[in-house]
Write a protein that holds these residues in place. Sequence first.
Motif, PDB file in Angstrom:
ATOM      1  N   THR A 129       0.850  -3.217   6.980  1.00 40.64           N
ATOM      2  CA  THR A 129       2.081  -3.440   7.644  1.00 40.64           C
ATOM      3  C   THR A 129       2.899  -4.790   7.106  1.00 40.64           C
ATOM      4  O   THR A 129       2.307  -5.599   6.632  1.00 40.64           O
ATOM      5  CB  THR A 129       1.870  -3.474   9.078  1.00 40.64           C
ATOM      6  OG1 THR A 129       1.257  -4.680   9.528  1.00 40.64           O
ATOM      7  CG2 THR A 129       0.998  -2.247   9.523  1.00 40.64           C
ATOM      8  N   GLU A 130       4.141  -4.471   7.258  1.00 41.69           N
ATOM      9  CA  GLU A 130       4.886  -5.831   7.023  1.00 41.69           C
ATOM     10  C   GLU A 130       4.483  -6.910   8.084  1.00 41.69           C
ATOM     11  O   GLU A 130       4.179  -6.498   9.397  1.00 41.69           O
ATOM     12  CB  GLU A 130       6.326  -5.663   7.068  1.00 41.69           C
ATOM     13  CG  GLU A 130       7.017  -4.567   6.018  1.00 41.69           C
ATOM     14  CD  GLU A 130       6.973  -5.295   4.562  1.00 41.69           C
ATOM     15  OE1 GLU A 130       6.850  -6.365   4.635  1.00 41.69           O
ATOM     16  OE2 GLU A 130       7.086  -4.359   3.637  1.00 41.69           O
ATOM     17  N   PRO A 131       4.539  -8.103   7.727  1.00 42.09           N
ATOM     18  CA  PRO A 131       4.356  -9.329   8.504  1.00 42.09           C
ATOM     19  C   PRO A 131       5.392  -9.326   9.709  1.00 42.09           C
ATOM     20  O   PRO A 131       6.643  -8.935   9.188  1.00 42.09           O
ATOM     21  CB  PRO A 131       4.469 -10.334   7.577  1.00 42.09           C
ATOM     22  CG  PRO A 131       4.146 -10.062   6.321  1.00 42.09           C
ATOM     23  CD  PRO A 131       4.627  -8.767   6.152  1.00 42.09           C
ATOM     24  N   GLN A 132       4.898  -9.400  10.937  1.00 42.89           N
ATOM     25  CA  GLN A 132       5.812  -9.547  12.074  1.00 42.89           C
ATOM     26  C   GLN A 132       5.924 -10.813  12.677  1.00 42.89           C
ATOM     27  O   GLN A 132       4.714 -11.232  12.825  1.00 42.89           O
ATOM     28  CB  GLN A 132       5.483  -8.280  13.063  1.00 42.89           C
ATOM     29  CG  GLN A 132       5.381  -6.939  12.443  1.00 42.89           C
ATOM     30  CD  GLN A 132       6.870  -6.477  12.526  1.00 42.89           C
ATOM     31  OE1 GLN A 132       7.641  -6.644  13.085  1.00 42.89           O
ATOM     32  NE2 GLN A 132       7.117  -5.820  11.135  1.00 42.89           N
ATOM     33  N   THR A 186       4.791  -1.328  14.566  1.00 44.91           N
ATOM     34  CA  THR A 186       5.274  -1.515  13.151  1.00 44.91           C
ATOM     35  C   THR A 186       4.664  -0.354  12.433  1.00 44.91           C
ATOM     36  O   THR A 186       3.577   0.355  12.952  1.00 44.91           O
ATOM     37  CB  THR A 186       4.664  -2.773  12.715  1.00 44.91           C
ATOM     38  OG1 THR A 186       5.178  -3.055  11.244  1.00 44.91           O
ATOM     39  CG2 THR A 186       2.975  -2.936  12.769  1.00 44.91           C
ATOM     40  N   CYS A 237       2.807   1.699   9.216  1.00 47.76           N
ATOM     41  CA  CYS A 237       2.017   1.434   7.939  1.00 47.76           C
ATOM     42  C   CYS A 237       3.082   1.915   6.711  1.00 47.76           C
ATOM     43  O   CYS A 237       3.874   2.678   6.561  1.00 47.76           O
ATOM     44  CB  CYS A 237       0.925   2.458   8.088  1.00 47.76           C
ATOM     45  SG  CYS A 237      -0.231   2.033   9.321  1.00 47.76           S
ATOM     46  N   ARG A 238       2.514   1.050   5.890  1.00 49.74           N
ATOM     47  CA  ARG A 238       3.356   1.127   4.676  1.00 49.74           C
ATOM     48  C   ARG A 238       2.764   2.034   3.509  1.00 49.74           C
ATOM     49  O   ARG A 238       3.575   2.609   2.604  1.00 49.74           O
ATOM     50  CB  ARG A 238       3.442  -0.165   3.821  1.00 49.74           C
ATOM     51  CG  ARG A 238       3.998  -1.207   4.678  1.00 49.74           C
ATOM     52  CD  ARG A 238       3.928  -2.787   4.115  1.00 49.74           C
ATOM     53  NE  ARG A 238       4.416  -2.928   2.791  1.00 49.74           N
ATOM     54  CZ  ARG A 238       3.542  -3.519   1.775  1.00 49.74           C
ATOM     55  NH1 ARG A 238       2.413  -3.643   1.925  1.00 49.74           N
ATOM     56  NH2 ARG A 238       4.068  -3.517   0.648  1.00 49.74           N
ATOM     57  N   TYR A 260       2.699 -15.268  13.041  1.00 54.27           N
ATOM     58  CA  TYR A 260       3.019 -13.986  12.432  1.00 54.27           C
ATOM     59  C   TYR A 260       1.620 -13.311  12.480  1.00 54.27           C
ATOM     60  O   TYR A 260       0.442 -13.683  12.617  1.00 54.27           O
ATOM     61  CB  TYR A 260       3.431 -14.229  11.019  1.00 54.27           C
ATOM     62  CG  TYR A 260       4.598 -15.014  10.730  1.00 54.27           C
ATOM     63  CD1 TYR A 260       5.990 -14.267  10.598  1.00 54.27           C
ATOM     64  CD2 TYR A 260       4.678 -16.515  10.623  1.00 54.27           C
ATOM     65  CE1 TYR A 260       6.949 -14.932  10.649  1.00 54.27           C
ATOM     66  CE2 TYR A 260       5.855 -16.976  10.601  1.00 54.27           C
ATOM     67  CZ  TYR A 260       6.903 -16.294  10.524  1.00 54.27           C
ATOM     68  OH  TYR A 260       8.281 -17.085  10.339  1.00 54.27           O
ATOM     69  N   GLU A 268       0.855   6.707   5.852  1.00 50.79           N
ATOM     70  CA  GLU A 268       2.170   6.040   5.566  1.00 50.79           C
ATOM     71  C   GLU A 268       3.026   6.520   6.681  1.00 50.79           C
ATOM     72  O   GLU A 268       3.036   7.680   7.223  1.00 50.79           O
ATOM     73  CB  GLU A 268       2.835   6.467   4.372  1.00 50.79           C
ATOM     74  CG  GLU A 268       4.049   5.713   4.043  1.00 50.79           C
ATOM     75  CD  GLU A 268       4.780   6.297   2.724  1.00 50.79           C
ATOM     76  OE1 GLU A 268       5.910   5.989   2.348  1.00 50.79           O
ATOM     77  OE2 GLU A 268       4.236   7.040   2.145  1.00 50.79           O
ATOM     78  N   TYR A 275      -1.356  -5.712   2.464  1.00 53.47           N
ATOM     79  CA  TYR A 275      -1.116  -5.809   3.921  1.00 53.47           C
ATOM     80  C   TYR A 275      -0.427  -4.319   4.194  1.00 53.47           C
ATOM     81  O   TYR A 275       0.400  -3.790   3.444  1.00 53.47           O
ATOM     82  CB  TYR A 275       0.325  -6.819   3.801  1.00 53.47           C
ATOM     83  CG  TYR A 275      -0.207  -7.981   3.990  1.00 53.47           C
ATOM     84  CD1 TYR A 275      -0.429  -8.803   4.957  1.00 53.47           C
ATOM     85  CD2 TYR A 275      -0.658  -8.891   2.783  1.00 53.47           C
ATOM     86  CE1 TYR A 275      -0.917 -10.143   5.334  1.00 53.47           C
ATOM     87  CE2 TYR A 275      -0.968 -10.197   3.021  1.00 53.47           C
ATOM     88  CZ  TYR A 275      -1.066 -10.803   4.072  1.00 53.47           C
ATOM     89  OH  TYR A 275      -1.616 -12.176   4.189  1.00 53.47           O
ATOM     90  N   ALA A 325      -0.184  -9.287  10.686  1.00 59.91           N
ATOM     91  CA  ALA A 325      -0.099  -8.049   9.928  1.00 59.91           C
ATOM     92  C   ALA A 325      -1.449  -7.494   9.880  1.00 59.91           C
ATOM     93  O   ALA A 325      -2.328  -8.020  10.092  1.00 59.91           O
ATOM     94  CB  ALA A 325       0.471  -8.418   8.524  1.00 59.91           C
TER      95      ALA A 325
END
Length: 759
Positions: free
Chosen positions: A329-332, A359, A361-362, A275, A407, A327, A277
């Motif tokens: 980004t969400e884990p990928q 992915t 950015c949150r 994984y 974001e 984090y 991130a």
Amino acid sequence: MQAEVNSILKKSLQKAREHNRTGNVGKAYAYYTIVVELCPAKRSEIEETFTDVLCEWGIQLAEDNRFSDVIRCYKHSLDIYPNNARMLNNFAAHLLRNNNPIRALQYLRRALKVDPNFLPAERNLQNAYSMAVDRWHFTMLNDKCRNNAFEKAICKRINQGYDTVLDVGTGTGLLSLYAKAAGATKVYACECSEIMALIAKNVFESNNATDIKLIPKLSFDLKIPIDISERVKLIVTETFDAGLFGELVVPSLINIHTKILDTDGMVIPMGATVYIAAIECEHIRYRSSVVFDRIKDKSTLNFNKVSILSDDEYYDTENLEKVQINYVTEPQVLFNVDFNNLLQLQEFCKDGIKQMLQTKCRYDGILDGLVAWFKLYLDEEITLDSSDGKTCWQLAVFPAIPIICHESDILTIKAETLKSKLKCSYSASNAQSSKDCKFLYRLPKEVIVFLNDFNYIELLTEIGRYQENKEMKYILDTSPFPIYGLTLLKEYKDSKILYYKTDNETLRFLIEQVAQDNGLREKVHIISNYDEIPYSLDSILVHNFDIKGELKDDRDNYLFFRYLLKKPNGVLLPEKNFLMGQLVYSEDLPNMVYVQDVNLQKSPNNPICLDISSDNKDNLQNNTTNKVNKSTNYIVAEHINNYKINQIFDLNSSLYSCEIMSEVQTLIEINEMETTEAIVNFGQINSIKKKTLPNALICWYRVQLSPHHIHDTEKNGSFMNHTAIVFEDELKNIILKDKEVKIKVHQMKGLIKITVLNL
């Protein structure tokens, strides 16, 4: 005849002294050797000089890559002076530099038998132990969750019929013991490290498991039927690092599939998922790149055109459980790998891009890099997750120049393998660099952490601006980056030259760039050796700190600096260094230095797993009972603990937790020119009121640059990490007797030995 001998002795001694005086130590050594061979009565008289000459000659031989001559000279000299601790230690140091810790150990033990307080030998002994047995073996063996998971998976596979086993990279042999206890009909164990193979041999003997065939080879070199009689049904391996592939597990398994594993055989682990991130983390930022925006608040120097990033080729490893991490980004899922699929392994082993994914950015923030971790599938049900902070594996960190993100910005993450190791990077749409960079320099971590110690930088620049002595014409700065010397050049217009020593070409280019941007290019002289300095110096900053937490043995240079310094107005910084200490209790620190057998044993709640059908359950009940009740008190610790150390270097807050158990104490003032001792009293510790008792002493330095400029290195973000001395039962035994806790501190050339006084 005696007259002729006396004449030879006289001439040889005269020539030896003459050559020594002119720096021709090779010839001086040859003539001194003639003297001590012909006249044993003179040996004690010239022993110290002979040792000085030998050590200098050994250094010159090593620099010329004449290591066989180094061995010959030292062995011959030790025949003459078998109890010379310095000679024994220096020979061992040469052996260590040539990656021969096993041979070095015998000479270091001899040196300490001659002089138990000869601290250079004590320190080299710790180095030899660490080289012989990598320290990760200790944390790995103390990982009870990992041990129990592998034991269960091995039991299940063996009882499914996979009962001939090869343990690849056996280490201490623990997984082989699990296989034998589970009922394997044949167990092979391969190990390429000479010292680990010796430990495994002793472990097998202590556990009545000499029927396990130990093969001291790399798995790549195994051959049937020379090493293994026939193909095996089960491969067991735990050769994984934080980035999963760093120990070349994939090419190893390809070779095993091709040459060793039965066509219907299985591998434990079955496979893994990696994984990834993107993260925001100040801890990573300050250890991987230089934050010049913060430095500009402390310094008058211009750093507008440069950026610095770590020169690590692949990835660093960090335990981020105890530091702030967000984090972005969400884990990928980066990719999955099936260790039982030969075609997939062969494809994965090819260098090149393995994955590209996108992915979002949150949130708005700063991107400091990527972190990767993995789930290891030992079988269909048993999984180990390296992200939970509780396993022996840390996270793989891929740092980058910090950039501002927003974001919903899109990150493209690229993963590739180079030389079978993982490398990850990213690019971001709309993201902005945190500074306008024209020149990017990749430099060692010591430069980065030094420049990011903003408190220390502030002290150095403040002293540089306000030196009481205004005559600062000739300056020497020995720190990782000469910010003190550059500040003096900029603040004092009559300053002429800053000398700075480095052989790192990238660092030299950086310093020249910064000097040019500050209008100081002609005043900065970069040298390769301190004897190139032709002038008496007005100011010297001596930076003999190792970023891992100890002082470098810089005594010879220190003497030379004293010689170069202009008196009586010369400035030599720091004025004093003190070793500080504080008693703590920690569950984590002991696991780094010694193994406890309790962490290796079968869990009472996890008996041997057998897949038994109802038809033959009764028939196998007795066998099952016998297997479960069979002794599984594995004896491993006593063998690997022969290589334990008690002092841990390179500690920071991300690596361990502790409970403070005492006030901070000044342990000793460091004196690089003398050997000193001190007794430090921590007083009585009430064992009734304390739920836990101290088991370690954490240590750091207090750097007194001047009476008004003092820096403590125990702070997070310091230019050096701190150290810990771990005690097994010494402190506990004294406290339970209601005695005062007193420790003895022995200091020699900046090296420290700390023992508990049991009065």
